[in-house]
Write an enzyme that holds these catalytic residues in place. Structure first.
Site, PDB file in Angstrom:
ATOM      1  CG  ASP A 138      19.105 -18.019  10.723  1.00  0.00           C
ATOM      2  OD1 ASP A 138      18.132 -17.615  10.083  1.00  0.00           O
ATOM      3  OD2 ASP A 138      19.976 -17.265  11.203  1.00  0.00           O
TER       4      ASP A 138
ATOM      5  CD  GLU B 240      13.400  -6.262   7.726  1.00  0.00           C
ATOM      6  OE1 GLU B 240      13.918  -7.251   8.255  1.00  0.00           O
ATOM      7  OE2 GLU B 240      13.839  -5.091   7.873  1.00  0.00           O
TER       8      GLU B 240
END
Length: 307
Positions: free
Chosen positions: A168, A253
C-alpha cells in the site's frame, strides 16, 4: 642612445606564437567529435534487488498489487517475492504474478490466529506481515518452498539487496537505484508516516547521528519498514536474524536490524537522507453500502468478475 630592442621583440613574438598555438588547439577541439556518453552497466552486472511484499485478501488487494507491480517493472534486475497471508495460493495473486512480466517467487504462509488483529482492533495493536516477511527470509536462505515462479533461492555468493515493500506504499523508481549498492544496511526518509510529514535518519558528515521521529525516539532503530534495505550477503551471514512477532509496538524493524548492524554503521542514501522517495500511503477502505443493499435484494455485483 642606441638600445637593444631585440629581446622585447622576441618576447612579443613568443607571446603571439603561444596565442596562435592555443587558438589552433581550441579549433581542433571543436572539430573533434564529442565523447560517447558513459554507458550504464549491463543489467547482468547489477546486484539483484529482492523486493519482499506481504499481501492479504481484501477489496483493494488487486488494485494495490497492480500499482506496485507496474512500478517494479520499471526497475532492472529485480526479483519480487510476493507472500500471501493465506492457506494456499489464490487465483487472484497467481494470475496477477503470471501477467506481471516480472521475475517473481510466489510464497504462502498463514498468520497464526493468535497474531491476527481482531474485529474492531486498530491496525497498530499487533505487528502485521511478520510471518510473511520471515517466510521470504527463509526462502532466501534455502529453507522455504515456493508455490510459483522462481523456486530456487539465489546461489551462494550472489550479490543483492533485500527490501521490504508493503503493497500500500508509493515508491519512486529512483529509490531502488539508491539501495542497489548497499554494503550493509542503507537508510532514507519515509514520507507521511508516524504522524509527521516525513520520518527518517539525521545525517552529519555522511554518518547517521540521530533520527527525526515522534514515536518512541529511543527505540534501537526508529525507522519505518519502508526506510531501509539490507545487503543479501549480510542477511545470509546472520541466519537467525528475523522479525519478532512479539516485539512491542514500533519495534518490529528493530527486532531484525539489531541482529545485523549498529546504528552508527547505517549507510545514508537519498542525498544524505534529504530526499523523500517513498511514501507511507494507505488506500481508503471502500464503502460498500450500496453493494450490500443490492445483495440483500439479490442484485449484487457479479462475483465472477474479479475486482
Amino acid at each position: 642612445q642606441p638600445c637593444d630592442c631585440l629581446p622585447p621583440l622576441r618576447a612579443a613574438a613568443e607571446q603571439l606564437r603561444q596565442k596562435d598555438l592555443r587558438i589552433s588547439q581550441l579549433q581542433a577541439d571543436l572539430r573533434r567529435p564529442p565523447p560517447a556518453p558513459a554507458q550504464p552497466p549491463e543489467p547482468e552486472a547489477l546486484p539483484t534487488i529482492y523486493v519482499v511484499t506481504p499481501t492479504y485478501a481484501r477489496l483493494v488487494q488487486k488494485a494495490e498489487l497492480v500499482r506496485l507491480s507496474q512500478t517494479l517493472s520499471l526497475v532492472p534486475r529485480l526479483h519480487w517475492l510476493l507472500v500471501e497471508d493465506a492457506e494456499g495460493p489464490t487465483p487472484l495473486v497467481s494470475g496477477l504474478l503470471a501477467a506481471s512480466g516480472l521475475l517473481f517467487t510466489h510464497l504462502v504462509v498463514l498468520t497464526p490466529k493468535a497474531q491476527r488483529i481482531r474485529e474492531g482492533e486498530p491496525g497498530w495493536v499487533r505487528p502485521r506481515g511478520v510471518e510473511q516477511r520471515n517466510k521470504a527470509l527463509d526462502w532466501l536462505r534455502g529453507r522455504g518452498g515456493a508455490v510459483g515462479g522462481e523456486k530456487d533461492p539465489p546461489p551462494p555468493g550472489t550479490q543483492g539487496v533485500v527490501y521490504f515493500a508493503d503493497d500500500d506504499n508509493t515508491y519512486s523508481r529512483e529509490l531502488f537505484e539508491e539501495m542497489r549498492w548497499t554494503r550493509g544496511v542503507s537508510v532514507w526518509p519515509v514520507g507521511l508516516v508516524g504522524g509527521l510529514r516525513f520520518e527518517g535518519p539525521q545525517v552529519q558528515d555522511g554518518r547517521v547521528v540521530g533520527f527525526h521521529t515522534a514515536w518512541e525516539p529511543n527505540r534501537p532503530f526508529p525507522v519505518d519498514m519502508a526506510g531501509f534495505a539490507v545487503a543479501l550477503p549480510l542477511l545470509l551471514a546472520k541466519p537467525n536474524a528475523q522479525f519478532d512477532a512479539t516485539a512491542p509496538r514500533g519495534h518490529l524493524e528493530s527486532s531484525l536490524l539489531s541482529h545485523l548492524v549498529d546504528p552508527k554503521d547505517l549507510e545514508p542514501r537519498a542525498a544524505n537522507c534529504t530526499r523523500v522517495l517513498v511514501w507511507h500511503t494507505r488506500t481508503e477502505k471502500p464503502k460498500m453500502k450500496q453493494e450490500e443493499q443490492l445483495q440483500r435484494q439479490g442484485r449484487g455485483s457479479d462475483p465472477a468478475i474479479e475486482v
